[in-house]
Design an enzyme around this catalytic site. Sequence first.
Site, PDB file in Angstrom:
ATOM      1  CD  GLU A 196      -2.293   1.287   2.937  1.00 13.86           C
ATOM      2  OE1 GLU A 196      -1.691   0.753   3.903  1.00 13.86           O
ATOM      3  OE2 GLU A 196      -3.382   1.880   3.059  1.00 13.86           O
ATOM      4  CE  LYS A 236      -7.163   1.721   3.692  1.00  7.24           C
ATOM      5  NZ  LYS A 236      -5.859   2.055   4.312  1.00  7.24           N
ATOM      6  CB  CYS A 282      -4.249  -1.349   4.520  1.00  7.22           C
ATOM      7  SG  CYS A 282      -3.489  -1.366   6.160  1.00  7.22           S
TER       8      CYS A 282
HETATM    9  N1  CDV Z   1      -3.093   1.664   6.500  1.00  8.08           N
HETATM   10  C1  CDV Z   1      -4.060   1.096   7.228  1.00  8.08           C
HETATM   11  O1  CDV Z   1      -5.193   0.969   6.769  1.00  8.08           O
HETATM   12  N2  CDV Z   1      -3.747   0.714   8.483  1.00  8.08           N
HETATM   13  C2  CDV Z   1      -4.703   0.134   9.399  1.00  8.08           C
HETATM   14  C3  CDV Z   1      -4.402   0.513  10.823  1.00  8.08           C
HETATM   15  C4  CDV Z   1      -4.340   1.966  11.001  1.00  8.08           C
HETATM   16  C5  CDV Z   1      -5.459  -0.088  11.758  1.00  8.08           C
HETATM   17  C6  CDV Z   1      -4.699  -1.380   9.320  1.00  8.08           C
HETATM   18  O2  CDV Z   1      -5.800  -1.973   9.264  1.00  8.08           O
HETATM   19  O3  CDV Z   1      -3.653  -2.000   9.358  1.00  8.08           O
END
Ligand code: CDV
Length: 303
Positions: free
Chosen positions: A47, A127, A172
Amino acid sequence: MSRIVTIGAAQFGPVSRAESRGDVVLRLLGLLREGHARGCDLVVFTEVALTAFFPHWYMEDPAEIDSYFENEMPGRETQLLFDEAKKLGVGFCLGYAELAEEEGQKRHFNTSILVNKRAEIVGKYRKIHLPGYDAFQPGHAYQNLEKYYFDVGNLGFRVWDAFGGRIGLCICYDRRWPETYRSLALQGAEMILLGYNTPDSNPANPGSNHLANFHNLLTMQAGAYQNCAWVVGVAKAGVEEGVSQIGQSCIIAPSGEIVAMCASLEDELIVAQCDLDQAKAYRETVFNFEENRRVEYYGKLVE
Ligand code: CDV
């Protein structure tokens, strides 16, 4: 029958704030070439792979903020990656911060693209689940400002027929939400690719810090198993601009089993031969959606 796709999960070590795009692209090229040498059809990067993960600090100057975004893809520096991918005949998935103009308005997205072996962009995802805050948080050891820097993705959850199978993308924090995997699985995703920047601490809930690695694997393994899909999760790992991030980049089979996992917190490529027909076997048996889902009992939100 088997349909094998050889996947490289290209974990990335920290990117410093001072590191140029050109230098980052050279590191990515090194991993792409290693992927080619190890027989990969597709190399998955993380990401926001082209810069340090800037939502971890607060900026006010719009020009400074925009300097972390790409307003074209491929752009001046990233063209090298596309040229090399085409030359080697290796596809890739790349996360980056995207600056778009829509209806005369500047929009900022946390984006990933799927690029085929001819270096054509065949899929794009922005996202949808944005974690963190939309304003500076006093007292936090580091910031998590994705809601401040990014707009919510407006392309939906989608899949693409590519690499001999059906591929879905997410990013993510999306991986923590069952709806993500299910939206993709209901469209027939056989493989889900994602990158992540995951700190090993949570300033808002320090009591959960020791579970950061556990929750990472729990969500991705459950997502794979319950949705009959391969899941490839790729970290930006290590200490970046004072924020310590988990690694554990891994390739997970539709059985929920991890077939390959990074051991370091640095640039590291893991490779696995993934049989897409393994997903089919699960979908036709234990998770036969048509036969066994009970949508009428789930309520409006999950229809
Ligand atoms: N970049 C992210 O989406 N990080 C989130 C953290 C902040 C909870 C994750 O789900 O890893």
